[in-house]
Design a protein around this motif. Structure first.
Motif, PDB file in Angstrom:
ATOM      1  N   LEU A 114       0.829  -1.214   0.000  1.00  0.00           N
ATOM      2  CA  LEU A 114       0.000   0.000   0.000  1.00  0.00           C
ATOM      3  C   LEU A 114       0.860   1.259   0.000  1.00  0.00           C
ATOM      4  N   PHE A 115       1.865   1.321   0.869  1.00  0.00           N
ATOM      5  CA  PHE A 115       2.646   2.559   0.980  1.00  0.00           C
ATOM      6  C   PHE A 115       3.577   2.731  -0.222  1.00  0.00           C
ATOM      7  N   PHE A 143       3.025  11.822   4.270  1.00  0.00           N
ATOM      8  CA  PHE A 143       1.628  12.132   3.919  1.00  0.00           C
ATOM      9  C   PHE A 143       0.755  12.027   5.156  1.00  0.00           C
ATOM     10  N   ARG A 144      -0.431  12.616   5.087  1.00  0.00           N
ATOM     11  CA  ARG A 144      -1.328  12.609   6.254  1.00  0.00           C
ATOM     12  C   ARG A 144      -1.975  11.242   6.425  1.00  0.00           C
ATOM     13  N   ASP A 145      -2.028  10.803   7.696  1.00  0.00           N
ATOM     14  CA  ASP A 145      -2.698   9.540   7.989  1.00  0.00           C
ATOM     15  C   ASP A 145      -4.190   9.675   7.686  1.00  0.00           C
ATOM     16  N   ILE A 146      -4.746   8.656   7.066  1.00  0.00           N
ATOM     17  CA  ILE A 146      -6.155   8.683   6.658  1.00  0.00           C
ATOM     18  C   ILE A 146      -7.100   8.620   7.864  1.00  0.00           C
ATOM     19  N   ASN A 185       5.387   1.473  14.832  1.00  0.00           N
ATOM     20  CA  ASN A 185       4.872   0.180  15.282  1.00  0.00           C
ATOM     21  C   ASN A 185       5.594  -0.930  14.529  1.00  0.00           C
ATOM     22  N   CYS A 188       0.628  -3.815  16.915  1.00  0.00           N
ATOM     23  CA  CYS A 188      -0.483  -3.549  15.990  1.00  0.00           C
ATOM     24  C   CYS A 188      -0.017  -2.897  14.686  1.00  0.00           C
ATOM     25  N   SER A 208      -0.031  -2.418  11.076  1.00  0.00           N
ATOM     26  CA  SER A 208      -1.049  -2.871  10.116  1.00  0.00           C
ATOM     27  C   SER A 208      -0.587  -2.740   8.673  1.00  0.00           C
ATOM     28  N   VAL A 209       0.428  -1.924   8.413  1.00  0.00           N
ATOM     29  CA  VAL A 209       0.963  -1.797   7.053  1.00  0.00           C
ATOM     30  C   VAL A 209       2.437  -2.204   7.103  1.00  0.00           C
ATOM     31  N   HIS A 245       7.343   2.765   8.639  1.00  0.00           N
ATOM     32  CA  HIS A 245       6.819   4.130   8.689  1.00  0.00           C
ATOM     33  C   HIS A 245       6.936   4.679  10.093  1.00  0.00           C
ATOM     34  N   HIS A 304       5.133   7.448  12.559  1.00  0.00           N
ATOM     35  CA  HIS A 304       4.003   8.342  12.797  1.00  0.00           C
ATOM     36  C   HIS A 304       4.538   9.601  13.484  1.00  0.00           C
TER      37      HIS A 304
HETATM   38  P1  AMP Z   1       0.440   1.053  11.638  1.00  0.00           P
HETATM   39  O1  AMP Z   1      -0.815   0.575  12.296  1.00  0.00           O
HETATM   40  O2  AMP Z   1       1.487   1.557  12.574  1.00  0.00           O
HETATM   41  O3  AMP Z   1       0.972   0.023  10.653  1.00  0.00           O
HETATM   42  O4  AMP Z   1       0.041   2.354  10.809  1.00  0.00           O
HETATM   43  C1  AMP Z   1      -0.545   2.313   9.568  1.00  0.00           C
HETATM   44  C2  AMP Z   1      -1.265   3.612   9.400  1.00  0.00           C
HETATM   45  O5  AMP Z   1      -1.568   3.769   8.036  1.00  0.00           O
HETATM   46  C3  AMP Z   1      -2.573   3.712  10.171  1.00  0.00           C
HETATM   47  O6  AMP Z   1      -2.500   4.797  11.107  1.00  0.00           O
HETATM   48  C4  AMP Z   1      -3.612   3.972   9.081  1.00  0.00           C
HETATM   49  O7  AMP Z   1      -4.607   4.884   9.463  1.00  0.00           O
HETATM   50  C5  AMP Z   1      -2.756   4.507   7.956  1.00  0.00           C
HETATM   51  N1  AMP Z   1      -3.293   4.310   6.629  1.00  0.00           N
HETATM   52  C6  AMP Z   1      -3.812   3.163   6.104  1.00  0.00           C
HETATM   53  N2  AMP Z   1      -4.175   3.356   4.827  1.00  0.00           N
HETATM   54  C7  AMP Z   1      -3.875   4.654   4.539  1.00  0.00           C
HETATM   55  C8  AMP Z   1      -4.023   5.463   3.364  1.00  0.00           C
HETATM   56  N3  AMP Z   1      -4.535   4.982   2.230  1.00  0.00           N
HETATM   57  N4  AMP Z   1      -3.615   6.760   3.435  1.00  0.00           N
HETATM   58  C9  AMP Z   1      -3.100   7.265   4.564  1.00  0.00           C
HETATM   59  N5  AMP Z   1      -2.919   6.542   5.704  1.00  0.00           N
HETATM   60  C10 AMP Z   1      -3.315   5.256   5.680  1.00  0.00           C
END
Ligand code: AMP
Length: 113
Positions: free
Chosen positions: A5-6, A28-31, A86, A92, A94-95, A99, A101
């Motif tokens: 995704l990133f 970029f800004r977190d969604i 993370n 947790c 998730s991507v 990255h 934050h």
């Molecule tokens: P993590 O949980 O530390 O892996 O952070 C992943 C972050 O990516 C989460 O805070 C999500 O809100 C953010 N995120 C997921 N998809 C997108 C997107 N398409 N654009 C911007 N941020 C996203």
């Protein structure tokens, strides 16, 4: 990484609200913002997390860290901010693209977990 995704966001294949970019870093800004300012800083090279950086070029990592105060100044976070990366399921993540934050714009809790 075609399906990351990133990586796709960084290449412009998926839209994002860009706040900063140089040859090494995209931000970029977190969604789903968890603070008034919530920016994600990623290396342009794909690493799945900090655990995947043993063989990384120092420059790819250093540029991420150097970008953080530049972005914080751009976002007017003069009174402080928090940086979180993370790593793995207990945290947790998730991507699966390294990255950082940047969270700021409000007083935060002393608790970090
Ligand atoms: P993590 O949980 O530390 O892996 O952070 C992943 C972050 O990516 C989460 O805070 C999500 O809100 C953010 N995120 C997921 N998809 C997108 C997107 N398409 N654009 C911007 N941020 C996203």
């Amino acid at each position: 990484m075609d399906n990351c995704l990133f990586c796709r966001i960084m290449k412009g294949e998926i839209p994002s609200a860009k706040v900063y970019e140089n040859d090494y870093v995209y931000a970029f800004r977190d969604i789903n913002p968890q603070a008034p300012v919530h920016v994600l800083v990623i290396p342009k090279k794909h690493f799945s997390s900090l655990n995947d950086t043993a063989a990384a070029d120092d420059r790819d990592l250093a540029e991420c860290l150097r970008a953080i105060p530049v972005i914080a100044a751009q976002e007017k976070l003069e009174t402080g901010y928090r940086v979180v990366s993370n790593c793995g399921p207990d945290a947790c993540q998730s991507v699966q693209h390294l990255h950082f934050h940047i969270l700021g714009g409000a007083q935060m809790s002393e608790k970090m977990s």
